[in-house]
Write an enzyme that holds these catalytic residues in place. Structure first.
Site, short mmCIF file in Angstrom:
data_model
loop_
_atom_site.label_atom_id
_atom_site.label_comp_id
_atom_site.label_asym_id
_atom_site.label_seq_id
_atom_site.Cartn_x
_atom_site.Cartn_y
_atom_site.Cartn_z
CE LYS A 95 -3.71 -2.08 2.73
NZ LYS A 95 -4.49 -2.02 3.98
CE LYS A 107 -2.97 -4.48 9.95
NZ LYS A 107 -3.47 -3.29 9.23
#
Length: 424
Positions: A95, A107
């Site tokens: 992204k 994450k």
């Protein structure tokens, strides 16, 4: 949170490999990208109010930091697992590269059902988790953010704990904070706003008039509800919505402002009486223009994909389509807006928040939204042009755009000595 037997880490590795090959790059590029540079697992013992101690497991994955500090959310969910967190960190790298942000992918997650904790226990879990991962995070190393079942309030607890450990305020540690302590205007709605920007661009590409279009949304959390709001503002008729409570359908269109207020009062969408009930399976099969999966992974499978009649599938969730489901949609001529493009509005405005924290100067919401729109449109254009150039699907095109950006950074840093980049 893999369902239908599909491991998201294996899926993202397959997509990376296919896209490296699609760009004509050496196998060594795939070897660099295929797994995170660092994954931390932590134990988080919490004393509950009844005196019991429960030990929760948490993770933080950092994929690649050649463009800048890693960046990505923290989710609290009972089905969090290490492979999911690894996969999500790779998606975050993609992204950031597609949007051309100076960030890598990170994450985190904790295996917990937050509904099993009261407020004090949830706060203790949040503070303890951030203490455990403190050695590997920071505004110049790794910048967490909210994700599934984490909120601005939880981010506030986490940053307060980190500031206590450091002895001074570090507002750029994480994003998605309350505005009063350094959050950004427009952050809460950013992912949903970005989803609708990409839907608008896709509609232009296939000559679909949004003012006459119909849509259905799976999920009515932060992303799904914001997406519904912005679609409604754009003149799109949202005819069906499902979530964990059930589903609602109204062929004449759901009153989104009224539904949003109904849910804000503590109700669930399944109890909204001005609509018929509908199952997830039936919603996916509706004769609509736009389908928006905004819930969890692996919802569009070889079983559900053949029933989808939508012209556009906009992946507001991470990994909602299996490879088999994606192939069926492409064969059926569905225009797919892949997750790593479609839902990148969240990380984009998180980046803006981090920039504002670094400058100690804060933007008006109009500026945030204007900058977001510019970046999302440019990213969509890059992916669509790659699709046309390589005669590929949108998903592979998105990965190729992201990989190309990362490869240029690898080359600049000297990681690639003899790689042939001329075919990109």
């Amino acid at each position: 949170m893999s369902t239908h037997g599909k491991n998201p880490y294996e899926i993202v590795q397959e997509l990376l490999k296919e896209s490296v090959n699609g760009l004509g790059l050496d196998e060594s590029i795939y070897q660099i990208l295929k797994k995170p540079m660092r994954v931390l697992e932590v134990s988080i013992p919490i004393r509950k109010d009844n005196g019991d101690i429960v030990n929760y497991t948490g993770y933080r994955s950092q994929h690649l930091d050649i463009l800048g500090p890693t960046k990505g959310g923290i989710r609290f969910h009972p089905e969090v697992n290490i492979d999911e967190v690894r996969a999500l960190s790779i998606w975050m790298s993609m992204k950031s590269a597609i949007i051309q942000l100076p960030l890598g992918g990170g994450k985190g997650g904790v295996i917990v059902n937050p509904n099993d904790l009261n407020e004090r226990e949830l706060e203790e879990l949040s503070r303890s988790y951030i203490r455990k991962i403190t050695p590997i995070i920071g505004p110049k190393k790794d910048i967490p953010a909210p994700d599934m079942n984490t909120t601005p309030e939880i981010m506030a607890w986490m940053i307060d704990e980190y500031d206590k450990l450091n002895g001074y305020n570090v507002p750029g540690l994480l994003t998605g904070k309350p505005i009063i302590i350094g959050g950004s205007q427009g952050r809460l709605e950013a992912t949903g706003r970005g989803v609708v920007i990409t839907i608008r661009e896709a509609a232009n590409a296939i000559n679909l008039d949004l003012s006459q279009a119909t849509a259905a949304i799976q999920g009515f959390g932060n992303v799904g509800s914001a997406t519904a709001h912005f679609l409604h503002e754009s003149g799109v008729k949202v005819v069906a919505i499902t979530d964990e409570s059930g589903g609602i359908y109204n062929e004449n269109g759901i009153n989104i402002p009224e539904l949003t207020e109904f849910v804000a009062e503590g109700n669930v969408i399944a109890d909204y009486e001005k609509c018929e009930s509908i199952s997830n399976e039936k919603m996916f099969a509706l004769p609509i223009d736009i389908l928006i999966p905004a819930a969890i992974e692996n919802q569009i499978t070889k079983e559900t994909a053949p029933t989808i009649q939508a012209k556009i599938v906009a992946e507001a969730a991470n990994g909602p389509s299996t490879p088999e489901g994606n192939d069926i949609l492409e064969e059926n001529g569905v225009f797919i807006i892949p997750d790593i493009l479609c839902n990148a509005g969240g990380v984009t405005v998180s980046y803006f928040e981090w920039v504002q924290n670094t400058m100690n100067y804060y933007w008006k919401e109009e500026k945030v939204n204007r900058e977001l729109e510019e970046k999302m449109i440019s990213a969509f254009k890059r992916v669509y042009e790659m699709k046309e150039e390589k005669k590929s699907g949108m998903r592979q095109a998105a990965y190729m755009v992201g990989i190309k950006h990362l490869v240029l950074a690898l080359k600049a840093r000297g990681w690639i000595k003899n790689g042939d980049l001329s075919k990109m």
